[in-house]
Design a protein around this motif. Structure first.
Motif, PDB file in Angstrom:
ATOM      1  N   SER A   1      -7.581  44.929 -82.411  1.00 33.17           N
ATOM      2  CA  SER A   1      -7.630  46.191 -81.663  1.00 33.17           C
ATOM      3  C   SER A   1      -7.296  47.423 -82.490  1.00 33.17           C
ATOM      4  O   SER A   1      -8.017  48.415 -82.449  1.00 33.17           O
ATOM      5  CB  SER A   1      -6.672  46.135 -80.479  1.00 33.17           C
ATOM      6  N   LYS A   2      -6.192  47.386 -83.211  1.00 32.05           N
ATOM      7  CA  LYS A   2      -5.748  48.582 -83.943  1.00 32.05           C
ATOM      8  C   LYS A   2      -5.976  48.381 -85.437  1.00 32.05           C
ATOM      9  O   LYS A   2      -6.486  49.261 -86.104  1.00 32.05           O
ATOM     10  CB  LYS A   2      -4.259  48.859 -83.696  1.00 32.05           C
TER      11      LYS A   2
ATOM     12  N   VAL B   1       0.719  44.531 -84.463  1.00 35.43           N
ATOM     13  CA  VAL B   1      -0.677  44.949 -84.288  1.00 35.43           C
ATOM     14  C   VAL B   1      -1.052  46.212 -85.074  1.00 35.43           C
ATOM     15  O   VAL B   1      -2.212  46.583 -85.108  1.00 35.43           O
ATOM     16  CB  VAL B   1      -1.079  45.123 -82.794  1.00 35.43           C
ATOM     17  N   TYR B   2      -0.057  46.850 -85.724  1.00 33.55           N
ATOM     18  CA  TYR B   2      -0.360  48.037 -86.546  1.00 33.55           C
ATOM     19  C   TYR B   2      -0.044  47.810 -88.022  1.00 33.55           C
ATOM     20  O   TYR B   2       0.116  48.763 -88.769  1.00 33.55           O
ATOM     21  CB  TYR B   2       0.462  49.243 -86.052  1.00 33.55           C
TER      22      TYR B   2
ATOM     23  N   PHE C   1      -7.040  36.974 -75.612  1.00 35.49           N
ATOM     24  CA  PHE C   1      -7.636  38.250 -75.180  1.00 35.49           C
ATOM     25  C   PHE C   1      -6.763  39.381 -75.706  1.00 35.49           C
ATOM     26  O   PHE C   1      -5.935  39.936 -74.981  1.00 35.49           O
ATOM     27  CB  PHE C   1      -7.609  38.359 -73.651  1.00 35.49           C
ATOM     28  N   GLY C   2      -6.913  39.734 -76.942  1.00 35.97           N
ATOM     29  CA  GLY C   2      -6.065  40.765 -77.514  1.00 35.97           C
ATOM     30  C   GLY C   2      -4.625  40.267 -77.669  1.00 35.97           C
ATOM     31  O   GLY C   2      -4.267  39.173 -77.198  1.00 35.97           O
ATOM     32  N   ALA C   3      -3.827  41.105 -78.317  1.00 37.33           N
ATOM     33  CA  ALA C   3      -2.407  40.785 -78.465  1.00 37.33           C
ATOM     34  C   ALA C   3      -1.746  40.708 -77.094  1.00 37.33           C
ATOM     35  O   ALA C   3      -0.780  39.973 -76.884  1.00 37.33           O
ATOM     36  CB  ALA C   3      -1.736  41.852 -79.311  1.00 37.33           C
TER      37      ALA C   3
ATOM     38  N   ILE D   1       8.892  45.067 -82.462  1.00 40.08           N
ATOM     39  CA  ILE D   1       7.569  45.692 -82.611  1.00 40.08           C
ATOM     40  C   ILE D   1       7.584  46.458 -83.927  1.00 40.08           C
ATOM     41  O   ILE D   1       8.368  47.388 -84.108  1.00 40.08           O
ATOM     42  CB  ILE D   1       7.255  46.638 -81.430  1.00 40.08           C
TER      43      ILE D   1
ATOM     44  N   TYR E   1       6.838  49.345 -76.486  1.00 39.16           N
ATOM     45  CA  TYR E   1       5.546  49.311 -75.802  1.00 39.16           C
ATOM     46  C   TYR E   1       5.704  48.662 -74.415  1.00 39.16           C
ATOM     47  O   TYR E   1       6.228  47.542 -74.321  1.00 39.16           O
ATOM     48  CB  TYR E   1       4.569  48.527 -76.679  1.00 39.16           C
TER      49      TYR E   1
ATOM     50  N   SER F   1      -3.956  41.484 -83.706  1.00 35.63           N
ATOM     51  CA  SER F   1      -5.266  41.571 -83.048  1.00 35.63           C
ATOM     52  C   SER F   1      -6.233  42.425 -83.854  1.00 35.63           C
ATOM     53  O   SER F   1      -5.850  43.064 -84.833  1.00 35.63           O
ATOM     54  CB  SER F   1      -5.124  42.126 -81.629  1.00 35.63           C
TER      55      SER F   1
ATOM     56  N   LEU G   1       4.010  47.030 -72.329  1.00 41.67           N
ATOM     57  CA  LEU G   1       3.408  45.739 -71.981  1.00 41.67           C
ATOM     58  C   LEU G   1       4.475  44.677 -71.707  1.00 41.67           C
ATOM     59  O   LEU G   1       4.388  43.906 -70.751  1.00 41.67           O
ATOM     60  CB  LEU G   1       2.529  45.273 -73.157  1.00 41.67           C
TER      61      LEU G   1
ATOM     62  N   ASN H   1       5.488  50.964 -81.624  1.00 45.32           N
ATOM     63  CA  ASN H   1       4.857  51.918 -80.706  1.00 45.32           C
ATOM     64  C   ASN H   1       5.902  52.138 -79.626  1.00 45.32           C
ATOM     65  O   ASN H   1       6.293  51.153 -78.986  1.00 45.32           O
ATOM     66  CB  ASN H   1       3.586  51.303 -80.116  1.00 45.32           C
TER      67      ASN H   1
ATOM     68  N   ASP I   1       5.578  41.703 -82.882  1.00 43.95           N
ATOM     69  CA  ASP I   1       4.288  42.308 -82.552  1.00 43.95           C
ATOM     70  C   ASP I   1       3.905  43.203 -83.736  1.00 43.95           C
ATOM     71  O   ASP I   1       4.554  44.212 -83.995  1.00 43.95           O
ATOM     72  CB  ASP I   1       4.476  43.104 -81.256  1.00 43.95           C
TER      73      ASP I   1
ATOM     74  N   TYR J   1       1.398  57.221 -83.573  1.00 45.45           N
ATOM     75  CA  TYR J   1       2.148  57.838 -82.479  1.00 45.45           C
ATOM     76  C   TYR J   1       3.364  58.560 -83.039  1.00 45.45           C
ATOM     77  O   TYR J   1       3.897  58.155 -84.064  1.00 45.45           O
ATOM     78  CB  TYR J   1       2.681  56.772 -81.518  1.00 45.45           C
TER      79      TYR J   1
ATOM     80  N   ARG K   1     -11.352  42.825 -77.294  1.00 51.85           N
ATOM     81  CA  ARG K   1     -10.297  42.014 -76.676  1.00 51.85           C
ATOM     82  C   ARG K   1     -10.070  40.710 -77.452  1.00 51.85           C
ATOM     83  O   ARG K   1     -10.136  39.601 -76.912  1.00 51.85           O
ATOM     84  CB  ARG K   1     -10.592  41.707 -75.190  1.00 51.85           C
TER      85      ARG K   1
HETATM   86  C1  LIG Z   1       2.689  47.393 -79.839  1.00 44.76           C
HETATM   87  C2  LIG Z   1       1.429  46.989 -79.150  1.00 44.76           C
HETATM   88  N1  LIG Z   1       1.200  45.696 -78.900  1.00 44.76           N
HETATM   89  C3  LIG Z   1       0.089  45.282 -78.275  1.00 44.76           C
HETATM   90  C4  LIG Z   1      -0.875  46.178 -77.864  1.00 44.76           C
HETATM   91  C5  LIG Z   1      -2.079  45.672 -77.164  1.00 44.76           C
HETATM   92  O1  LIG Z   1      -2.968  45.191 -78.108  1.00 44.76           O
HETATM   93  P1  LIG Z   1      -4.331  44.481 -77.703  1.00 44.76           P
HETATM   94  O2  LIG Z   1      -5.347  45.555 -77.486  1.00 44.76           O
HETATM   95  O3  LIG Z   1      -4.655  43.643 -78.895  1.00 44.76           O
HETATM   96  O4  LIG Z   1      -4.107  43.681 -76.487  1.00 44.76           O
HETATM   97  C6  LIG Z   1      -0.683  47.553 -78.101  1.00 44.76           C
HETATM   98  C7  LIG Z   1      -1.658  48.533 -77.629  1.00 44.76           C
HETATM   99  O5  LIG Z   1      -1.486  49.728 -77.659  1.00 44.76           O
HETATM  100  C8  LIG Z   1       0.493  47.959 -78.761  1.00 44.76           C
HETATM  101  O6  LIG Z   1       0.742  49.249 -79.009  1.00 44.76           O
END
Ligand SMILES: Cc1ncc(COP(=O)(O)O)c(C=O)c1O
Length: 404
Positions: A243-244, A213-214, A106-108, A179, A133, A241, A135, A183, A211, A334, A252
């Motif tokens: 997502s971005k 994701v960008y 479900f997403g990263a 990361i 980040y 993912s 999370l 972010n 990570d 960002y 997701r």
């Molecule tokens: C560095 C980083 N990792 C993971 C995520 C979350 O990604 P996902 O929407 O794939 O769960 C984000 C979301 O902003 C993020 O900035």
């Protein structure tokens, strides 16, 4: 004991340390909206709010999957075609992995949760970037494990200091989180910096979560996947993912890829066990993953061009305001800008953010929500809106700072 009107349950202790500033701060903005005021949100990195959409090819593959009746559960680690496509693409980018070592999540976010939940006992330690980040901090707090921050230094282009990381390692340290692009700083790491992370992990037998994701949203730098440098003796989990990188956060759909899984065989099994118990990630978007992996460069060229112009407007306007400065981000969308708090009536970054919201109805996130010190006065700005909106925001920000 019978139920009464007094509260019966209190939240578990683990939730008390659970914070996610990016969404928590919105409560304040909603209160203003209830009073009929319009708020400009630059707090959350949701590209859809600012006119971005996923590539047409992915949307079509998703619709087609729905129409063809792919509305059931998928295998818990994802449909075969998608994991094959992810692993093929990863190998082309130099990441040693395989379809068996790829799990769709479900997403990263869920990938990070699965890895940490599989690996961490209460009291175990995880090295996380500050700023970074939130999370990771939230998951670690939930598991009663301990987040140990390593510092990214704004005076040195938001780079880590390997000695600082190494000093913070104890017998309880299990994971090093990287990361890249970061972010909130937008920093993209060089080969040399990535190699430093890998050498530390090798010396101290740590697992690296990288990570990325960008990774498709990079300006002048080149993104190097960390796992491509890991050799055969460091276990790395790459998180990615749709997502971005493909502007589809609401689908997701994300994944993790293990490099050197033979070094973490039991943990890999634990990922699968946890993945089995939550059944599967959303089924239909998985049918768009092959299309994502096969996309030519047109989509990302267009997106990066737009983001670059928004970044340039952001940097030049922020740096022209007396009392504000920022570094140039090389990836993601960002920027961390620093307010000279000493020249203002505020002692913390959050006070600044809340007063700006009240006076100008602009919502940023305080840097301390990402791990900088509150008194250092950082704010994170999402520069996803078009340049017209950004110009208006920074003009109002300048008026606000001048009025202090
Ligand atoms: C560095 C980083 N990792 C993971 C995520 C979350 O990604 P996902 O929407 O794939 O769960 C984000 C979301 O902003 C993020 O900035």
């Amino acid at each position: 004991m019978p139920y009464s009107n007094s509260p019966v349950f209190t939240p578990a202790q683990r939730v008390q340390n659970y914070r996610y500033a990016i969404r928590n701060i919105v409560t304040h903005a909603r209160k203003l909206e209830e009073q009929g005021r319009t708020v400009t949100y630059l707090n959350i990195g949701d590209p859809i709010l600012y006119g971005f959409q996923p590539p047409e090819e992915l949307i079509e593959a998703n619709i087609q999957a729905l129409q063809l009746g792919h509305n059931g559960y998928s295998p818990s680690s994802g449909i075969t075609d998608a994991v094959l496509a992810i692993a093929e693409d990863a190998r082309k980018r130099g990441i040693p992995t395989s379809a068996e070592d790829t799990i769709i999540t479900f997403g990263a976010s869920e990938a990070a949760d699965l890895v940490c939940t599989s690996m961490l006992n209460p009291g175990d330690e995880v090295l996380c970037p500050a700023p970074g980040y939130p999370l990771y901090n939230a998951i670690i707090a939930k598991l009663n494990a301990r987040e140990v921050s390593y510092t990214l230094d704004p005076r040195h282009g938001w780079l880590p200091d390997p000695d600082d990381i190494e000093r913070k390692i104890t017998s309880k340290t299990k994971i090093l989180v990287v990361i890249n692009p970061n972010n909130p700083t937008g920093e993209v790491y060089s080969k040399e910096t990535l190699q430093q992370f890998i050498d530390i992990a090798r010396r101290h037998r740590l697992l690296i979560i990288t990570d990325e994701v960008y990774h498709k949203l990079v300006y002048d730098a080149t993104h190097i996947p960390l796992a491509s440098l890991a050799g055969d003796d460091v276990a790395v989990i790459t998180i990615d993912s749709l997502s971005k990188n493909y502007m589809a956060p609401g689908w997701r759909t994300g994944w993790m890829m293990i490099t050197n899984s033979r070094l973490v065989p039991d943990v890999r099994q634990a990922f699968i066990k946890l993945a089995d118990a939550r059944l599967c990630a959303p089924m239909t978007p998985q049918f768009s993953i092959r299309a994502a992996m096969q996309l030519d460069s047109t989509y990302h060229d267009t997106i990066v061009r737009r983001l670059r112009s928004q970044r340039d407007t952001t940097i030049s306007m922020l740096n022209s305001i007396d009392g504000i400065s920022c570094n140039q981000p090389e990836g993601a969308f960002y920027v961390m800008a620093q307010i000279q708090l000493a020249d203002t009536p505020f002692t913390t970054d959050e006070e600044f953010v809340l007063k700006l919201l009240e006076e100008q109805q602009i919502l940023f996130v305080h840097g301390s929500g990402f791990g900088t010190s509150a008194e250092d006065g950082f704010i994170r700005i999402v520069y996803l809106p078009g340049t017209d909106v950004l110009e208006d925001v920074y003009t109002r920000l300048a008026t606000f700072v001048k009025s202090l």
